[in-house]
Design a protein around this motif. Structure first.
Motif, PDB file in Angstrom:
ATOM      1  N   GLN A  88      -8.973   1.535 -14.189  1.00  0.00           N
ATOM      2  CA  GLN A  88      -8.974   0.444 -13.222  1.00  0.00           C
ATOM      3  C   GLN A  88     -10.425   0.104 -12.868  1.00  0.00           C
ATOM      4  N   PRO A  89     -10.749  -1.187 -12.667  1.00  0.00           N
ATOM      5  CA  PRO A  89     -12.148  -1.578 -12.386  1.00  0.00           C
ATOM      6  C   PRO A  89     -12.636  -1.063 -11.037  1.00  0.00           C
ATOM      7  N   ASN A  90     -13.759  -0.342 -11.051  1.00  0.00           N
ATOM      8  CA  ASN A  90     -14.377   0.116  -9.800  1.00  0.00           C
ATOM      9  C   ASN A  90     -15.811  -0.390  -9.657  1.00  0.00           C
ATOM     10  N   PHE A  91     -16.305  -1.111 -10.668  1.00  0.00           N
ATOM     11  CA  PHE A  91     -17.677  -1.632 -10.651  1.00  0.00           C
ATOM     12  C   PHE A  91     -17.651  -3.008 -11.304  1.00  0.00           C
ATOM     13  N   ILE A  92     -17.907  -4.053 -10.505  1.00  0.00           N
ATOM     14  CA  ILE A  92     -17.814  -5.420 -11.028  1.00  0.00           C
ATOM     15  C   ILE A  92     -19.069  -6.209 -10.681  1.00  0.00           C
ATOM     16  N   LYS A  93     -19.274  -7.261 -11.425  1.00  0.00           N
ATOM     17  CA  LYS A  93     -20.375  -8.204 -11.199  1.00  0.00           C
ATOM     18  C   LYS A  93     -19.767  -9.556 -10.875  1.00  0.00           C
ATOM     19  N   VAL A  94     -20.060 -10.077  -9.674  1.00  0.00           N
ATOM     20  CA  VAL A  94     -19.505 -11.346  -9.226  1.00  0.00           C
ATOM     21  C   VAL A  94     -20.633 -12.372  -9.150  1.00  0.00           C
ATOM     22  N   TYR A  95     -20.556 -13.397  -9.986  1.00  0.00           N
ATOM     23  CA  TYR A  95     -21.555 -14.456  -9.952  1.00  0.00           C
ATOM     24  C   TYR A  95     -21.303 -15.348  -8.739  1.00  0.00           C
ATOM     25  N   TYR A  96     -22.404 -15.663  -8.021  1.00  0.00           N
ATOM     26  CA  TYR A  96     -22.293 -16.499  -6.832  1.00  0.00           C
ATOM     27  C   TYR A  96     -23.486 -17.447  -6.819  1.00  0.00           C
ATOM     28  N   GLY A  97     -23.223 -18.715  -7.153  1.00  0.00           N
ATOM     29  CA  GLY A  97     -24.318 -19.675  -7.274  1.00  0.00           C
ATOM     30  C   GLY A  97     -25.241 -19.269  -8.404  1.00  0.00           C
ATOM     31  N   LYS A  98     -26.550 -19.214  -8.114  1.00  0.00           N
ATOM     32  CA  LYS A  98     -27.536 -18.814  -9.126  1.00  0.00           C
ATOM     33  C   LYS A  98     -27.733 -17.304  -9.172  1.00  0.00           C
ATOM     34  N   GLY A  99     -27.157 -16.582  -8.234  1.00  0.00           N
ATOM     35  CA  GLY A  99     -27.327 -15.135  -8.202  1.00  0.00           C
ATOM     36  C   GLY A  99     -26.019 -14.405  -8.472  1.00  0.00           C
ATOM     37  N   PHE A 100     -26.002 -13.111  -8.160  1.00  0.00           N
ATOM     38  CA  PHE A 100     -24.775 -12.331  -8.351  1.00  0.00           C
ATOM     39  C   PHE A 100     -24.772 -11.121  -7.429  1.00  0.00           C
ATOM     40  N   LEU A 101     -23.573 -10.571  -7.234  1.00  0.00           N
ATOM     41  CA  LEU A 101     -23.396  -9.339  -6.471  1.00  0.00           C
ATOM     42  C   LEU A 101     -22.797  -8.269  -7.376  1.00  0.00           C
ATOM     43  N   LEU A 102     -23.295  -7.052  -7.253  1.00  0.00           N
ATOM     44  CA  LEU A 102     -22.708  -5.892  -7.920  1.00  0.00           C
ATOM     45  C   LEU A 102     -21.918  -5.122  -6.853  1.00  0.00           C
ATOM     46  N   LEU A 103     -20.620  -4.978  -7.062  1.00  0.00           N
ATOM     47  CA  LEU A 103     -19.750  -4.300  -6.102  1.00  0.00           C
ATOM     48  C   LEU A 103     -19.209  -3.011  -6.719  1.00  0.00           C
ATOM     49  N   HIS A 104     -19.354  -1.910  -5.991  1.00  0.00           N
ATOM     50  CA  HIS A 104     -18.989  -0.583  -6.496  1.00  0.00           C
ATOM     51  C   HIS A 104     -18.150   0.124  -5.439  1.00  0.00           C
ATOM     52  N   THR A 105     -17.055   0.776  -5.854  1.00  0.00           N
ATOM     53  CA  THR A 105     -16.090   1.338  -4.897  1.00  0.00           C
ATOM     54  C   THR A 105     -16.247   2.838  -4.653  1.00  0.00           C
ATOM     55  N   ASN A 106     -17.229   3.495  -5.256  1.00  0.00           N
ATOM     56  CA  ASN A 106     -17.380   4.951  -5.082  1.00  0.00           C
ATOM     57  C   ASN A 106     -18.823   5.295  -4.709  1.00  0.00           C
ATOM     58  N   PRO A 107     -19.232   5.053  -3.449  1.00  0.00           N
ATOM     59  CA  PRO A 107     -20.618   5.320  -3.055  1.00  0.00           C
ATOM     60  C   PRO A 107     -21.007   6.788  -3.140  1.00  0.00           C
ATOM     61  N   VAL A 108     -20.025   7.690  -3.204  1.00  0.00           N
ATOM     62  CA  VAL A 108     -20.335   9.117  -3.241  1.00  0.00           C
ATOM     63  C   VAL A 108     -21.143   9.503  -4.483  1.00  0.00           C
ATOM     64  N   VAL A 109     -21.082   8.680  -5.550  1.00  0.00           N
ATOM     65  CA  VAL A 109     -21.826   9.014  -6.770  1.00  0.00           C
ATOM     66  C   VAL A 109     -23.329   8.940  -6.548  1.00  0.00           C
ATOM     67  N   PHE A 110     -23.776   8.246  -5.480  1.00  0.00           N
ATOM     68  CA  PHE A 110     -25.197   8.083  -5.209  1.00  0.00           C
ATOM     69  C   PHE A 110     -25.748   9.174  -4.288  1.00  0.00           C
ATOM     70  N   THR A 111     -24.917  10.126  -3.877  1.00  0.00           N
ATOM     71  CA  THR A 111     -25.336  11.118  -2.888  1.00  0.00           C
ATOM     72  C   THR A 111     -26.110  12.258  -3.533  1.00  0.00           C
ATOM     73  N   ASN A 112     -26.745  13.066  -2.671  1.00  0.00           N
ATOM     74  CA  ASN A 112     -27.591  14.174  -3.131  1.00  0.00           C
ATOM     75  C   ASN A 112     -26.822  15.141  -4.033  1.00  0.00           C
ATOM     76  N   PHE A 113     -25.592  15.449  -3.666  1.00  0.00           N
ATOM     77  CA  PHE A 113     -24.791  16.417  -4.419  1.00  0.00           C
ATOM     78  C   PHE A 113     -24.664  16.011  -5.886  1.00  0.00           C
ATOM     79  N   ASN A 114     -24.354  14.736  -6.131  1.00  0.00           N
ATOM     80  CA  ASN A 114     -24.151  14.280  -7.502  1.00  0.00           C
ATOM     81  C   ASN A 114     -25.456  13.979  -8.224  1.00  0.00           C
ATOM     82  N   MET A 115     -26.523  13.731  -7.474  1.00  0.00           N
ATOM     83  CA  MET A 115     -27.822  13.521  -8.120  1.00  0.00           C
ATOM     84  C   MET A 115     -28.410  14.824  -8.644  1.00  0.00           C
ATOM     85  N   LEU A 116     -27.892  15.963  -8.159  1.00  0.00           N
ATOM     86  CA  LEU A 116     -28.445  17.262  -8.562  1.00  0.00           C
ATOM     87  C   LEU A 116     -27.476  18.077  -9.407  1.00  0.00           C
ATOM     88  N   THR A 117     -26.404  17.447  -9.862  1.00  0.00           N
ATOM     89  CA  THR A 117     -25.424  18.187 -10.667  1.00  0.00           C
ATOM     90  C   THR A 117     -25.236  17.539 -12.037  1.00  0.00           C
TER      91      THR A 117
END
Length: 401
Positions: free
Chosen positions: A190-219
């Motif tokens: 199932q999609p958890n990371f998408i790119k939504v175009y909006y005008g001339k720019g875009f948004l990156l939307l991600h549903t699992n912020p825990v992947v960016f935490t210290n625990f996962n950066m060191l494992t």
């Protein structure tokens, strides 16, 4: 975008020393850039300049105020927000942010809960099968596998052993949206990371912020974060720490000074205000005695039913027979299904799940997840209190539909 070996080593030593110095490790998700606890974002924030090879501005004010007061159209860059929920980003703040995105800028939002106004504006919906799981002990059991769809990363998968909620995008506009990553939900991607175009720019939307935490950066999972960040173009970074609400009233003009602020700006009026407040406090202290007879307390009638229920619950708590309670909860739920929806519960197969989801007006994926959870718990000889509470929450949520 992979961290050099010497930086990895330095960060590992830093986190180890910080954990050793603590009496007890804090396993709650806080996503704070200043926190060195397992689920803070100290590492990813402090290494952002190295990852992006550009300046990173840490926002100490609300993004709405910052955009209104300081930013010009040509130096916005990339906006990044990694939190459980962007509570300080109001509806008007979202509209103002999107106006900058529309002009050719970009944003990355990784959240457990997305603002409804943002979802409506971008024509997306989300599903979160673990929406009511909060405690570290329960989150510890939520493992998952993530994938990136780009052909460069197509052959790779990223396995996580805890805190991966079953949170994904349920629908989106295919004309403006590209799926960049997926998560395994009950054997389906199932999609958890998408790119939504909006005008001339875009948004990156991600549903699992825990992947960016210290625990996962060191494992050994820092490559996933680097690959996600690689979708942002090289530009200055606005890192939203979500520490302040907007001081504006969500209008295009700054608010007028209140009478209270006017008093505080003038020393003589400020002293007058302080003396008046002090006098009021003295008056209240010396006049706090009662000036009427005390009202007698009438004890309410005892509820023997409540006492009986408390006695039974204390008995189960003392015996700690969680399996017995789980079996009774499952029996009660299946009886409800037979009574309300007239469905045979003797065989909990795929046909039963589809019929139950249709008649109860529940999502098919969440219904499937609940029935599979019931089947697993019925097979177990023993159950934990966490499994009991999780089952109870899932059943109550299902029956509310």
């Amino acid at each position: 975008m992979i961290l050099p070996y010497h930086i990895k080593k330095l960060l590992l030593l830093l986190i180890l020393f910080s954990l050793i110095s603590c009496n007890k490790t804090n396993w709650y998700e806080n996503f704070k850039e200043t926190s060195k606890s397992p689920f803070g974002t100290y590492i990813v924030y402090n290494e952002a300049e190295t990852l992006f090879n550009t300046d990173v501005k840490y926002l100490k004010e609300n993004i709405y105020d910052y955009l209104f007061e300081e930013v010009r159209d040509d130096d916005f860059g990339n906006y990044i927000c990694i939190k459980s929920e962007a509570a300080k980003l109001s509806n008007d703040g979202i509209d103002y942010l999107l106006s900058y995105i529309k002009q050719g800028n970009h944003a990355l939002l990784s959240l457990n809960y997305f603002n409804e106004h943002l979802k409506d504006t971008l024509a997306i919906t989300t599903a979160n099968l673990d929406e009511y799981v909060y405690e570290p002990e329960a989150l510890k059991n939520l493992d998952g596998t993530l994938f990136l769809e780009n052909k460069t990363f197509k052959t790779q998968h990223y396995s996580y052993d805890r805190n991966i909620r079953k949170h994904y995008f349920n629908s989106y506009n295919p004309n403006t949206t590209v799926v960049l990553g997926t998560v395994d939900i009950n054997g389906e991607k199932q999609p958890n990371f998408i790119k939504v175009y909006y005008g001339k720019g875009f948004l990156l939307l991600h549903t699992n912020p825990v992947v960016f935490t210290n625990f996962n950066m060191l494992t050994g999972r820092e490559d996933y974060v680097a690959n996600v960040f690689s979708y942002l173009p090289k530009a200055s970074i606005l890192w939203d720490s979500q520490i302040k609400s907007s001081s504006y009233s969500d209008t295009s003009e700054p608010p007028q000074d209140s009478i209270f602020n006017y008093f505080l700006k003038h020393p003589s009026l400020k002293w007058f205000l302080m003396l008046t407040a002090f006098g009021l406090i003295l008056f209240m202290l010396f006049n706090a005695r009662r000036k009427q007879r005390a009202i007698p307390i009438i004890k309410p009638l005892q509820n023997s039913t409540v006492e009986f229920t408390q006695t039974i619950s204390n008995l189960y708590l003392k015996e700690a027979n969680h399996k017995n309670l789980v079996d009774k909860k499952i029996t009660y739920f299946l009886e409800k299904i037979r009574e309300h929806y007239l469905i045979d519960t003797s065989n909990l197969n795929s046909t039963f799940i589809e019929t139950l989801a249709l008649k109860s007006n529940n999502d098919l994926n969440s219904t499937k997840y609940l029935i599979h959870k019931i089947i697993d718990l019925k097979k177990k000889a023993e159950c934990t209190d966490v499994e009991l509470m999780t089952l109870n929450t899932m059943i109550e949520k299902f029956l509310k539909k």
